[in-house]
Design a protein around this motif. Structure first.
Motif, PDB file in Angstrom:
ATOM      1  N   SER A  94       0.813  -1.223   0.000  1.00 60.29           N
ATOM      2  CA  SER A  94       0.000   0.000   0.000  1.00 60.29           C
ATOM      3  C   SER A  94       0.844   1.270   0.000  1.00 60.29           C
ATOM      4  CB  SER A  94      -0.924   0.008   1.225  1.00 60.29           C
ATOM      5  OG  SER A  94      -0.171  -0.085   2.425  1.00 60.29           O
ATOM      6  N   SER A  95       2.147   1.129  -0.168  1.00 59.27           N
ATOM      7  CA  SER A  95       3.043   2.289  -0.182  1.00 59.27           C
ATOM      8  C   SER A  95       3.209   2.797  -1.605  1.00 59.27           C
ATOM      9  CB  SER A  95       4.409   1.912   0.399  1.00 59.27           C
ATOM     10  OG  SER A  95       4.284   1.438   1.729  1.00 59.27           O
ATOM     11  N   LEU A  96       3.676   4.033  -1.717  1.00 57.40           N
ATOM     12  CA  LEU A  96       4.005   4.610  -3.015  1.00 57.40           C
ATOM     13  C   LEU A  96       5.521   4.592  -3.188  1.00 57.40           C
ATOM     14  CD1 LEU A  96       1.605   7.672  -3.406  1.00 57.40           C
ATOM     15  CD2 LEU A  96       1.591   5.541  -4.692  1.00 57.40           C
ATOM     16  N   ILE A  97       5.963   3.924  -4.236  1.00 52.24           N
ATOM     17  CA  ILE A  97       7.394   3.748  -4.482  1.00 52.24           C
ATOM     18  C   ILE A  97       7.741   4.430  -5.802  1.00 52.24           C
ATOM     19  CG2 ILE A  97       9.247   2.078  -4.818  1.00 52.24           C
ATOM     20  CD1 ILE A  97       7.486   0.029  -3.334  1.00 52.24           C
ATOM     21  N   LEU A  98       8.599   5.424  -5.746  1.00 49.40           N
ATOM     22  CA  LEU A  98       9.019   6.127  -6.959  1.00 49.40           C
ATOM     23  C   LEU A  98      10.233   5.430  -7.570  1.00 49.40           C
ATOM     24  CD1 LEU A  98       9.117   9.851  -7.731  1.00 49.40           C
ATOM     25  CD2 LEU A  98      11.257   8.563  -7.997  1.00 49.40           C
ATOM     26  N   THR A  99      10.198   5.217  -8.867  1.00 45.82           N
ATOM     27  CA  THR A  99      11.331   4.647  -9.588  1.00 45.82           C
ATOM     28  C   THR A  99      11.229   5.037 -11.053  1.00 45.82           C
ATOM     29  OG1 THR A  99      12.606   2.613  -9.927  1.00 45.82           O
ATOM     30  CG2 THR A  99      10.211   2.442 -10.142  1.00 45.82           C
ATOM     31  N   ASP A 100      12.348   5.043 -11.728  1.00 44.93           N
ATOM     32  CA  ASP A 100      12.353   5.357 -13.160  1.00 44.93           C
ATOM     33  C   ASP A 100      12.114   4.070 -13.939  1.00 44.93           C
ATOM     34  OD1 ASP A 100      12.900   6.068 -15.803  1.00 44.93           O
ATOM     35  OD2 ASP A 100      14.401   7.545 -15.216  1.00 44.93           O
ATOM     36  N   SER A 101      11.044   4.040 -14.695  1.00 46.05           N
ATOM     37  CA  SER A 101      10.688   2.831 -15.437  1.00 46.05           C
ATOM     38  C   SER A 101      11.676   2.515 -16.550  1.00 46.05           C
ATOM     39  CB  SER A 101       9.278   2.957 -16.014  1.00 46.05           C
ATOM     40  OG  SER A 101       9.128   4.154 -16.742  1.00 46.05           O
ATOM     41  N   TYR A 102      12.539   3.461 -16.917  1.00 45.50           N
ATOM     42  CA  TYR A 102      13.586   3.211 -17.903  1.00 45.50           C
ATOM     43  C   TYR A 102      14.454   2.029 -17.475  1.00 45.50           C
ATOM     44  CZ  TYR A 102      18.270   3.891 -19.929  1.00 45.50           C
ATOM     45  OH  TYR A 102      19.500   3.702 -20.518  1.00 45.50           O
ATOM     46  N   ALA A 103      14.707   1.928 -16.165  1.00 48.59           N
ATOM     47  CA  ALA A 103      15.537   0.840 -15.644  1.00 48.59           C
ATOM     48  C   ALA A 103      14.724  -0.213 -14.901  1.00 48.59           C
ATOM     49  CB  ALA A 103      16.610   1.409 -14.712  1.00 48.59           C
ATOM     50  N   ALA A 104      13.607   0.192 -14.295  1.00 46.82           N
ATOM     51  CA  ALA A 104      12.889  -0.695 -13.369  1.00 46.82           C
ATOM     52  C   ALA A 104      11.770  -1.502 -14.022  1.00 46.82           C
ATOM     53  CB  ALA A 104      12.311   0.138 -12.219  1.00 46.82           C
ATOM     54  N   TYR A 105      11.657  -1.467 -15.349  1.00 47.17           N
ATOM     55  CA  TYR A 105      10.501  -2.114 -15.977  1.00 47.17           C
ATOM     56  C   TYR A 105      10.372  -3.612 -15.665  1.00 47.17           C
ATOM     57  CZ  TYR A 105      14.008  -3.211 -19.591  1.00 47.17           C
ATOM     58  OH  TYR A 105      15.122  -3.644 -20.255  1.00 47.17           O
ATOM     59  N   PRO A 106      11.465  -4.403 -15.512  1.00 48.41           N
ATOM     60  CA  PRO A 106      11.241  -5.810 -15.159  1.00 48.41           C
ATOM     61  C   PRO A 106      10.594  -5.977 -13.785  1.00 48.41           C
ATOM     62  CG  PRO A 106      13.461  -5.494 -16.031  1.00 48.41           C
ATOM     63  CD  PRO A 106      12.899  -4.130 -15.740  1.00 48.41           C
ATOM     64  N   ILE A 107      10.922  -5.074 -12.872  1.00 47.24           N
ATOM     65  CA  ILE A 107      10.321  -5.131 -11.533  1.00 47.24           C
ATOM     66  C   ILE A 107       8.847  -4.767 -11.609  1.00 47.24           C
ATOM     67  CG2 ILE A 107      10.387  -4.142  -9.205  1.00 47.24           C
ATOM     68  CD1 ILE A 107      13.391  -3.587  -9.701  1.00 47.24           C
ATOM     69  N   ILE A 108       8.525  -3.717 -12.340  1.00 39.38           N
ATOM     70  CA  ILE A 108       7.136  -3.262 -12.465  1.00 39.38           C
ATOM     71  C   ILE A 108       6.275  -4.335 -13.121  1.00 39.38           C
ATOM     72  CG2 ILE A 108       5.646  -1.503 -13.491  1.00 39.38           C
ATOM     73  CD1 ILE A 108       8.189   0.342 -13.406  1.00 39.38           C
ATOM     74  N   LEU A 109       6.790  -4.960 -14.179  1.00 41.57           N
ATOM     75  CA  LEU A 109       6.024  -5.989 -14.888  1.00 41.57           C
ATOM     76  C   LEU A 109       5.814  -7.233 -14.036  1.00 41.57           C
ATOM     77  CD1 LEU A 109       7.596  -5.826 -18.474  1.00 41.57           C
ATOM     78  CD2 LEU A 109       5.373  -4.959 -17.747  1.00 41.57           C
ATOM     79  N   SER A 110       6.733  -7.493 -13.118  1.00 40.78           N
ATOM     80  CA  SER A 110       6.634  -8.692 -12.285  1.00 40.78           C
ATOM     81  C   SER A 110       5.793  -8.461 -11.029  1.00 40.78           C
ATOM     82  CB  SER A 110       8.033  -9.170 -11.878  1.00 40.78           C
ATOM     83  OG  SER A 110       8.784  -9.549 -13.014  1.00 40.78           O
ATOM     84  N   SER A 111       5.446  -7.233 -10.768  1.00 35.98           N
ATOM     85  CA  SER A 111       4.654  -6.912  -9.576  1.00 35.98           C
ATOM     86  C   SER A 111       3.173  -7.215  -9.801  1.00 35.98           C
ATOM     87  CB  SER A 111       4.824  -5.434  -9.221  1.00 35.98           C
ATOM     88  OG  SER A 111       3.952  -5.075  -8.181  1.00 35.98           O
ATOM     89  N   LYS A 112       2.534  -7.707  -8.760  1.00 39.35           N
ATOM     90  CA  LYS A 112       1.086  -7.941  -8.821  1.00 39.35           C
ATOM     91  C   LYS A 112       0.307  -6.682  -8.449  1.00 39.35           C
ATOM     92  CE  LYS A 112       1.378 -12.906  -7.851  1.00 39.35           C
ATOM     93  NZ  LYS A 112       0.986 -14.003  -6.923  1.00 39.35           N
ATOM     94  N   ILE A 113       1.041  -5.661  -7.992  1.00 43.23           N
ATOM     95  CA  ILE A 113       0.402  -4.395  -7.611  1.00 43.23           C
ATOM     96  C   ILE A 113       1.162  -3.257  -8.307  1.00 43.23           C
ATOM     97  CG2 ILE A 113      -0.559  -3.086  -5.653  1.00 43.23           C
ATOM     98  CD1 ILE A 113       0.262  -5.466  -3.872  1.00 43.23           C
ATOM     99  N   PRO A 114       1.098  -3.163  -9.616  1.00 44.93           N
ATOM    100  CA  PRO A 114       1.912  -2.168 -10.331  1.00 44.93           C
ATOM    101  C   PRO A 114       1.533  -0.728 -10.026  1.00 44.93           C
ATOM    102  CG  PRO A 114       0.337  -3.229 -11.818  1.00 44.93           C
ATOM    103  CD  PRO A 114       0.281  -3.989 -10.539  1.00 44.93           C
ATOM    104  N   LYS A 115       0.317  -0.500  -9.542  1.00 47.38           N
ATOM    105  CA  LYS A 115      -0.105   0.878  -9.284  1.00 47.38           C
ATOM    106  C   LYS A 115       0.550   1.486  -8.064  1.00 47.38           C
ATOM    107  CE  LYS A 115      -4.594   0.583 -11.614  1.00 47.38           C
ATOM    108  NZ  LYS A 115      -4.287   1.607 -12.628  1.00 47.38           N
ATOM    109  N   LYS A 116       1.343   0.708  -7.329  1.00 52.40           N
ATOM    110  CA  LYS A 116       2.047   1.300  -6.185  1.00 52.40           C
ATOM    111  C   LYS A 116       3.315   2.040  -6.607  1.00 52.40           C
ATOM    112  CE  LYS A 116       4.848  -2.720  -4.824  1.00 52.40           C
ATOM    113  NZ  LYS A 116       4.211  -3.746  -5.652  1.00 52.40           N
TER     114      LYS A 116
END
Length: 534
Positions: A437-459
């Protein structure tokens, strides 16, 4: 009725697409590695649908958007099949379908031009099952759809060469435009074809044929008018597409040439080439560039040599149509030469492979011009050329000194991207478990594998979100709970987090406390907010 009429074509399409898909799923899902470029295009489509700020502009304005737009359709089923995103299977599906479509197109073109069905099928199979071409049918990269549009562009152009029907030219023009929406390499291909039109109209189609099949020599002015009209049919779609892309970059990103000069562009990423001694030596000596480009092009050039030999035996070698073929063929190495002169091409082995689909697309037309024994000779020589090419490219795949990127993809040997993906796929579930339920800021230029693997991408607050820039500017005053930052790698352009806070990964910040280090590749910092501002 349609299925019955085109049954063999549809069967060929289904067989090649299914075979590519099976191998692609094995690599991406079972072995767990997806080419980073392919996965990043899936991510661009994913943000349009499933980010905190879902909008079409999230698809990005650096790389041509058509592959991601097609993957977007597949990702509609992401809630049912998360592996479409996490393991990039959406890209595998798209590339497999286009590989099957390319085989079907070659087969259908051969039949249309009067070749025997068995010969047409053999040409299609030798191209599609060539190990190098097959690789790009299942690895999810943009090359498979681009190759299909090359095949469509050149085969329809060849049919226009033969029967002069404007309908073929119109199809060729729209296929060229679609090729542009996949890869920028379509631009030099269009230039090569434009020169081919000049050669064809001025020296080959220089006579008018009336209803009674009588011919009349066209004057020079009439031929020049015809060149202009033909250019309009062939080139107007790609010119309009290019202007549209510039317009989109201008109104959305504020820079009409954002795709060329942004911090994520090829020009920025290729700046590291100057640190490579081999490239630095080539950049200083254009003759070395030409040697390098010539050597790489030759790996794919045997079918072209076969065509030229056939033309020599048929006494058609020294003709304007031969020059047309060479002009289109040389558009590929010509682009690499220009880019290397500007010090902005990595010269990867696959950048030169587009000469092969150009040549193979020409083959049905070439064979259709031959009669009797000469056709049998032509078929034998072309088939031999394609078999030799399959052997050469198979060897190239096994040799990291030649096809380094493709070899590391197939073997995982020395593949840092593979090792990094294994780490990143473990980060996502850990973040889901502990900071759902937290908000995590990251640059998707590098973090896209993490974002795609998350079940809660809206965080995740990512680069395409409307509030990303404002949040990044003053993190302590923002609503961001955590910052996920990647290690700075020498020679790799900085993402926006590291650009704004270059010491954050190594030293932290007064307003940030380290929560967890992930294998020395990523670090999660908790943002200590100013209570008066919250």
């Amino acid at each position: 009725m349609i299925v019955k009429k085109h049954g063999k074509t549809l069967t060929l399409f289904a067989c090649i697409a299914a075979l590519e898909l099976v191998v692609g799923v094995y690599f991406a899902w079972h072995l767990g590695y997806m080419h980073t470029d392919a996965l990043s295009r899936v991510a661009n489509a994913f943000y349009v649908l499933y980010s905190r700020d879902p909008h079409l502009g999230a698809i990005g304005f650096v790389w041509n958007p058509l592959p991601s737009l097609m993957e977007l359709i597949v990702l509609l089923f992401y809630p049912l099949f998360p592996v479409l995103a996490s393991h990039g299977l959406a890209a595998v599906i798209v590339s497999s379908l286009f590989a099957g479509a390319g085989a079907a197109l070659l087969y259908g073109t051969g039949k249309q031009l009067g070749l025997h069905g068995g010969i047409s099928l053999l040409i299609a199979l030798l191209f599609s099952l060539n190990p190098f071409m097959f690789l790009f049918g299942f690895n999810g990269l943009s090359d498979s759809p681009y190759i299909f549009f090359i095949l469509l562009t050149v085969t329809r152009f060849c049919m226009w060469l033969k029967d002069r029907k404007a309908a073929h030219l119109i199809v060729s023009g729209f296929a060229l435009a679609l090729a542009f929406w996949v890869r920028y390499e379509a631009i030099p291909l269009g230039i090569g074809m434009a020169l081919g039109v000049v050669l064809t109209v001025l020296f080959l189609h220089r006579r008018r044929i009336d209803k009674d099949t009588n011919t009349t020599e066209l004057s020079i002015s009439e031929r020049l008018y015809k060149v202009e009209a033909t250019w309009l049919l062939l080139l107007l779609p790609i010119i309009f597409s290019g202007l549209l892309w510039i317009f989109f970059n201008w109104i959305i990103m504020g820079d009409p040439l954002y795709f060329l000069r942004s911090e994520y562009s090829n020009a920025t990423q290729s700046a590291a080439l100057l640190e490579d001694q081999r490239f630095a030596a080539m950049f200083a000596h254009p003759a070395l560039m030409l040697q390098f480009i010539g050597q790489r092009t030759l790996w794919y050039a045997v079918p072209l040599i076969a065509i030229l030999l056939v033309r020599l035996l048929d006494k058609r070698l020294f003709s304007w149509s031969t020059l047309t073929l060479l002009t289109i063929f040389l558009s590929v190495p010509g682009l690499q030469f220009l880019l290397m002169l500007k010090q902005s091409s990595f010269g990867w082995f696959r950048y030169f492979m587009y000469v092969l689909p150009i040549t193979v697309a020409w083959v049905p037309y070439e064979l259709s011009l031959l009669k009797g024994n000469m056709r049998r000779v032509g078929v034998s020589m072309v088939i031999a050329g394609m078999l030799i090419t399959a052997g050469l490219l198979s060897y190239a795949l096994s040799n990291p000194a030649i096809a380094a990127d493709e070899h590391s993809y197939l073997t995982h040997s020395g593949n840092e991207s593979y090792d990094r993906q294994l780490i990143e796929r473990k980060i996502a579930p850990w973040l889901d478990e502990h900071y759902s339920s937290s908000l995590i800021l990251t640059d998707s230029y590098a973090a896209y594998p993490i974002i795609l693997s998350s079940k809660i991408p809206k965080k995740f607050i990512i680069t395409s979100d409307y509030d990303f820039g404002k949040s990044l500017t003053d993190l302590p005053a923002s609503k961001v709970d955590y910052v996920l930052v990647t290690r700075v790698v020498e020679g790799v352009p900085l993402d926006q987090v590291n650009r704004s806070y270059p010491d954050l990964f190594e030293k932290g910040a007064p307003w940030a406390s380290l929560v967890r280090d992930f294998s020395g590749q990523w670090r999660l910092y908790k943002v200590e907010h100013d209570k008066e501002l919250r």
